[in-house]
Structures are given as C-alpha cells and as structure tokens.
Design an enzyme around this catalytic site. Structure first.
Site, PDB file in Angstrom:
ATOM      1  CG  HIS A 116      -1.775   1.159   1.418  1.00  0.00           C
ATOM      2  ND1 HIS A 116      -3.150   1.105   1.303  1.00  0.00           N
ATOM      3  CD2 HIS A 116      -1.490   2.464   1.696  1.00  0.00           C
ATOM      4  CE1 HIS A 116      -3.658   2.297   1.505  1.00  0.00           C
ATOM      5  NE2 HIS A 116      -2.674   3.147   1.748  1.00  0.00           N
ATOM      6  CD  GLU A 117       1.786   3.781   3.587  1.00  0.00           C
ATOM      7  OE1 GLU A 117       2.252   4.842   3.123  1.00  0.00           O
ATOM      8  OE2 GLU A 117       0.635   3.698   4.061  1.00  0.00           O
ATOM      9  CG  HIS A 121       0.570   6.137  -0.949  1.00  0.00           C
ATOM     10  ND1 HIS A 121      -0.503   6.648  -1.643  1.00  0.00           N
ATOM     11  CD2 HIS A 121       0.055   5.569   0.180  1.00  0.00           C
ATOM     12  CE1 HIS A 121      -1.625   6.400  -0.979  1.00  0.00           C
ATOM     13  NE2 HIS A 121      -1.305   5.747   0.130  1.00  0.00           N
TER      14      HIS A 121
END
Length: 376
Positions: free
Chosen positions: A67-68, A71
């Site tokens: 998820h990170e 980004h």
C-alpha cells in the site's frame, strides 16, 4: 517517525520499521490463530493455528508495505521527492514532498487504497481457488481473512478525511476546482478532525457496551485527530509562507565558526555567545563547509576537546539544506533535509553564507501572518 529503525529499501525508497510492528504481528497473529481460524475451521491442532496466524499476520504486513510502496512509486513517477516509508502498528506513513498539481495529488493518494483493494481481490480469488481445486482449507481461510482485512483497509482509507487517503483525494478535487491548495488542505484537515472525534466517540460507546474492539476504534480516532490537527496547523503555516522568500525569513548576520578550530576553542570563543543552537562553519576561504549542533559538543569527552576539530563532528555542507536568498520558502521547506536539532536552512549567495533560517524564524512569520486576521 520516532522509534523507528531503517532496515533497507523498497523499490529504491528507504524503509523504516517502527517498534510497534512486532506488536501488530503478535496482535493479528493471535487474533487469527486463536480466534478466527478455530471458529472457521474447528478441529485443527494448535500448531497449525499458530503457524497459520503468524503467516497471515506477516502477509498483512506485506500488504501494508505494498500500500505504501504504491504511494511512493506513483509520487516518484511524478517527480515528487520521497524521503522514506515507515511501517507501524496503525499501517504506514510515506514521507514525501508536496505534489505540484492537483492531478498528481489525486493519483498518488488514490494509489494506496486501490492497491489494497486489488490485493484483497487477488487474495480472495486465490483462496477460493486453493479450496476448490486442492482442498487446502487452512491456507484458503488465511487468504480469505487477508482479503477481508485489505478490503476493510482500502475502504476505510477512502473515507473523505485527512490524513486518510480519501481526504487527500477530496483535497486534490477541491484544489482542482478552486485553484487554492491551502484552502483545500484546511478543508481536508477539518474533515479529519470531525472523523477523529466520531471514531473516539463511537469507540467509547462500544467500550461501554462491553465490546473490546472499541479500544481499537478510539486509538485510530486519536491518531486521526492528532494528525488532522497537525495538518491544519501546517496548512495555516503554508498560507503564511506563501510567496515569502528566504531573504525575508532569515536571521542575519550569523555567528559562524572556522571549521579548523578545536572544539575547545569553538566552545570558549564562539558557542558561549551564539544566539542559535547550531553554528555554521566556514573554511579557510570563508565559504560555508557545514553545520554543527551545539549539543554535539557536550558528548565529546573533555580530554578530546583540545584535539578534535569542529569539522570532524559537524554535518558536512552536502548534507545540509541550503538555498539562495531569492528562493521561495515553501519550496525550500518541501525539500528540507531532516536535521538532528530541528529545522536549519543555510542561505548562500555566490558561495558565501548570508543568513540562516530556523524554526524560530518560521514561527515568527506565522505569528505575523496570524495578526492580519483569521483564516478564510
């Protein structure tokens, strides 16, 4: 983030792990192995449940990392500097600069939740396939649980409140519609404050009714509220610094220290009368060569201060944040390097030091801006 250690890189970005991550693994591993799986698939041994719970918790940490990482990758593709990725008990944090356009902000914000939803869909499909084709009930159950957690993570992160990704999405839309990034940041932060209060209140009601999950809701709400308050203050600071150049914020003249002095002479001749808690260093040609925090002197044994040179304990200029006098301060702050003693920016013109900007200087500008009237 305080309490984290660097363990390597993920896709070229420094990766840090907070001390609370093992707590996350233990909590979810126990919940999955001791409660969820025995209820879904009774009759297995304790060893099977324990191993499955641990694997599931580690897969969850991996999905948080993905998820990170999404980004970070999307930010770097849009020329947004990324400092690091930190995993901790409530998910992850990607430290990065501010997007230059509303479109870039939207893509970077949406990438994380979409990655979680994709992982959830993939885990669900693989889990169903393992059970249907091979009868591997326990691995299938772990993957179904992982899918459920990722769906929950993705949907929760899409709530329209900063610091959640949904708040960043709303912020980018308001920025696109109004052309005012500061206004968009304030609106997203206010929504985060509201969400934080609601989560805390809802969690308290659950606790009163005997539901232990209410404590988790209160913890998340407290985190959202604290970060939203911080982001609202930062949005106010950004408005105060908009259009301000470094020359308008810097302190000048600046106490400096020749980098060839011993620590003992620097303390006696310069540090004891310095206004700032850090001293810029100058080389033999009078050009800046680094920055030394005065607290570093206290850690040098007294018997070594007469032989140690100041430059040997200083931060080299290449690792300091520098800027030109006409640089816009908000741009400089976006690219500022983290400093041991706080914010320090050396203002350099034609190779010569002309000033220094510290947190105190920034605070003074923000206070002056606040005197002009309330936010709009």
């Amino acid at each position: 983030m305080n309490g984290s250690v660097r363990i390597g890189h993920v896709l070229g970005v420094p990766l840090r792990i907070h001390w609370s991550v093992p707590l996350l693994v233990g909590l979810f591993g126990y919940s999955l192995g001791a409660q969820t799986l025995p209820a879904w698939l009774p009759g297995r041994s304790s060893a099977v449940y324990t191993l499955a719970g641990l694997v599931g918790a580690l897969l969850l940490v991996g999905s948080l990392l993905a998820h990170e990482a999404a980004h970070a990758v999307l930010a770097r593709r849009r020329d947004i500097p990324v400092q690091d990725v930190t995993l901790w008990a409530l998910g992850g944090v990607t430290q990065m600069g501010k997007p230059r356009t509303a479109g870039a902000a939207f893509v970077v914000a949406a990438g994380g939740p979409l990655t979680s939803l994709v992982i959830g869909g993939a885990a669900l499909g693989v889990g169903i396939g393992l059970d249907a084709l091979f009868g591997w009930a326990v691995p299938a159950a772990v993957l179904v649980w992982l899918a459920w957690v990722n769906f929950l993570l993705g949907v929760f992160n899409l709530l329209p409140a900063a610091p959640l990704d949904g708040g960043r999405v709303v912020q980018s839309v308001i920025w696109w519609r109004t052309g005012d990034r500061d206004r968009a940041e304030r609106a997203a932060a206010r929504s985060g404050q509201v969400l934080g209060f609601l989560l805390i209140a809802g969690g308290w009601v659950l606790v009163l009714r005997g539901a232990p999950g209410g404590l988790w809701s209160m913890l998340i709400g407290f985190f959202v509220l604290v970060v939203a308050n911080m982001e609202r203050r930062q949005a106010g600071m950004a408005a105060a610094l908009h259009g301000v150049r470094a020359s308008e914020a810097m302190s000048s003249p600046v106490e400096t220290c020749p980098d060839w002095l011993t620590v003992e002479r620097c303390v006696d001749d310069v540090a004891m009368r310095a206004r700032h808690s850090a001293l810029p260093l100058l080389d033999l040609e009078g050009r800046p060569s680094g920055l030394v925090d005065l607290s570093q002197f206290a850690r040098i044994p007294a018997e070594q201060r007469g032989t140690s040179r100041v430059r040997d304990v200083a931060t080299p200029l290449a690792q300091c944040t520098t800027c030109a006098p006409d640089a816009f301060l908000d741009d400089v702050l976006d690219k500022a390097r983290p400093s041991r003693g706080g914010l320090r920016i050396l203002v350099v013109e034609a190779g010569l030091l002309v000033g220094i900007i510290t947190a105190r200087d920034i605070t003074r500008l923000v206070q002056r801006h606040a005197l002009r009237g309330p936010e709009t």
